[in-house]
Write an enzyme that holds these catalytic residues in place. Structure first.
Site, PDB file in Angstrom:
ATOM      1  N   CYS B 172       1.002  -1.175  -0.161  1.00 18.33           N
ATOM      2  CA  CYS B 172       0.025   0.060  -0.115  1.00 18.33           C
ATOM      3  C   CYS B 172       0.930   1.429  -0.086  1.00 18.33           C
ATOM      4  O   CYS B 172       0.637   2.241  -0.805  1.00 18.33           O
ATOM      5  CB  CYS B 172      -0.887  -0.041   1.158  1.00 18.33           C
ATOM      6  N   HIS B 176       0.659   4.663  -1.782  1.00 15.23           N
ATOM      7  CA  HIS B 176      -0.345   5.839  -1.155  1.00 15.23           C
ATOM      8  C   HIS B 176       0.766   6.727  -0.185  1.00 15.23           C
ATOM      9  O   HIS B 176       0.462   7.894   0.258  1.00 15.23           O
ATOM     10  CB  HIS B 176      -1.138   5.387  -0.498  1.00 15.23           C
ATOM     11  N   ARG B 213     -13.107  -1.068  -0.549  1.00 13.60           N
ATOM     12  CA  ARG B 213     -11.923  -0.264  -1.439  1.00 13.60           C
ATOM     13  C   ARG B 213     -10.530  -0.903  -1.090  1.00 13.60           C
ATOM     14  O   ARG B 213      -9.894  -1.099  -2.001  1.00 13.60           O
ATOM     15  CB  ARG B 213     -11.774   1.085  -0.668  1.00 13.60           C
ATOM     16  N   CYS B 217      -7.844  -2.674  -3.974  1.00 15.18           N
ATOM     17  CA  CYS B 217      -6.436  -2.420  -4.208  1.00 15.18           C
ATOM     18  C   CYS B 217      -5.940  -3.839  -4.258  1.00 15.18           C
ATOM     19  O   CYS B 217      -4.660  -3.901  -4.976  1.00 15.18           O
ATOM     20  CB  CYS B 217      -5.804  -1.748  -2.967  1.00 15.18           C
TER      21      CYS B 217
END
Lengths: 152, 256
Positions: B172, B176, B213, B217
């Site tokens: 992640c 991000h 969500r 991903c």
């Protein structure tokens, strides 16, 4: 006695796991890294640049344009979090491009570039992709041929 | 000449303090700040925000009696009493030994107090009710509880956030933390602050949870998503809420 049995069980399990690992690995062609390159074609043949271009342009096959820009004007929405592929063939040799596709983590352990031709040291791979490299050896060679043709 | 050097000196001091103020400024951006003015307007206008339809349904559910106890939410909780609740979950419920998220809390109320069957994950009712509850935290800062028992779960969530996974071998954090603001394909990578859940995502044409969500991903990374009831989601959410501590809740949000 009990310890010996336990050890034997551990040994058997290790052999079984190794066998599994080897069989997963065997679907990959072996290659030799020289410096920062894989000089020889994975397939023993030259790739096809036109096929390579189509792979790069395809968001569910090559996935390249999610992160990279490339001189493929008909594809809008190109990413910008990795180097522009224009001129890649002027910056790198075919062998250097090949290693960067196959397993860029060999050059930079922290790279975000996915390993396109590696099966080990991956976690939680989705079932439908398990045991498969992102691209086949032939596809890697096609992409290498395309990128090598990008001289400016 | 002296005047010039004094002026230059003052200018340098001014620029330096400006730079310091910039550096000290909160660099975090919510998904709301990353979207265009059209979508922001859609979210801000309750008559245009599609999530408000779910809120209305949730408001009706709130007063509906359910279960063997024949009780509604409103029978125990006064109107407006959910203010700030969505801004602090996940939390450890009384008598519990691990955190639950807002949906988990709603289901605890169903099973323990209403003696009713829990809502399914991503069920219409769960989305409706969580949207109704989340709206009551709109405009409030995200404020995770200072419960020391949460630390270990949060740390595990952080490990999940930073760990590589999937055939594409991404974390992640790769996107991000390290590449937020850049373009992935045509989309701007958000910093992934959970300020607005449940969100109405245009891509889904529906309201959806943070779990949905996260699953998106994971599928994108070609990773096997966590099981629907996995505690990993909660731990990840704990980490994300802590990372977004102090940011303004804008639920139920619209996102592209």
């Amino acid at each position: 006695m009990r310890i010996a049995l336990f050890l034997a069980a551990v040994f058997a399990a290790a052999v079984a796991l190794t066998a599994l690992g080897v069989s997963a690995q065997e679907s990959l062609r072996s290659y030799v890294i020289v410096g920062d390159a894989i000089p020889d074609s994975l397939t023993g043949e030259a790739g096809d640049a036109a096929r390579g271009r189509a792979i790069v342009a395809n968001r569910s096959v090559g996935l390249c344009l999610l992160c990279h820009r490339a001189p493929i004007p008909e594809e809008r929405f190109q990413g910008d979090l990795a180097p522009d592929l224009a001129g890649a063939g002027a910056r790198w040799s075919e062998g250097q491009l090949r290693l960067r596709l196959v397993d860029a983590s060999r050059l930079n352990a922290d790279t975000i570039m996915p390993p396109y031709y590696r099966l080990d040291h991956l976690q939680r791979v989705a079932r439908n992709f398990a045991g498969k490299p992102i691209l086949t050896a032939r596809q890697i060679e096609d992409v290498v041929a395309y990128l090598a043709s990008l001289k400016e | 000449m002296r005047k010039l050097s004094v002026a230059l000196g003052l200018a340098t001091v001014f620029l330096a303090s400006l730079a310091m103020a910039q550096a000290g400024k909160d660099q975090r951006r919510s998904g709301y700040q990353d979207m265009g003015p059209t979508l922001q307007k859609m979210q801000d206008d309750d008559t245009a925000n599609p999530a408000m339809l779910y809120v209305q349904a949730g408001e009706a559910l709130w007063t509906q009696k359910a279960g063997a106890a024949d009780k509604s939410c409103a029978d125990c909780h006064s109107a407006g009493s959910m203010k700030g609740v969505a801004a602090r979950y996940p939390a450890i419920p009384p008598g519990g030994d691990r955190p639950v998220d807002l949906e988990g809390r709603i289901n605890l109320c169903r099973t323990e107090h209403q003696k009713a069957a829990p809502f399914g994950a991503e069920s219409e009712q769960m989305l409706d009710l969580s949207a109704y509850v989340a709206l009551q935290s709109r405009g409030m800062p995200i404020a995770p509880p200072n419960d020391p028992r949460l630390a270990a779960f949060r740390m595990h969530g952080g490990q999940l956030f930073k760990g590589r996974e999937g055939q594409l071998n991404l974390s992640c954090a790769n996107c991000h933390d390290d590449n937020a603001g850049k373009k992935l394909g045509g989309a701007t990578i958000p910093q992934a602050h959970p300020t607005g859940y449940p969100i109405y995502r245009l891509e889904w044409q529906a309201l959806g949870s943070l779990k949905r969500r996260l699953r998106n991903c994971m599928i994108g990374m070609r990773a096997e998503p966590f099981d629907e009831d996995s505690e990993d989601y909660i731990d990840l959410e704990l980490y994300l809420m802590d990372r977004a501590r102090g940011m303004t809740m804008d639920a139920p949000a619209v996102r592209p």
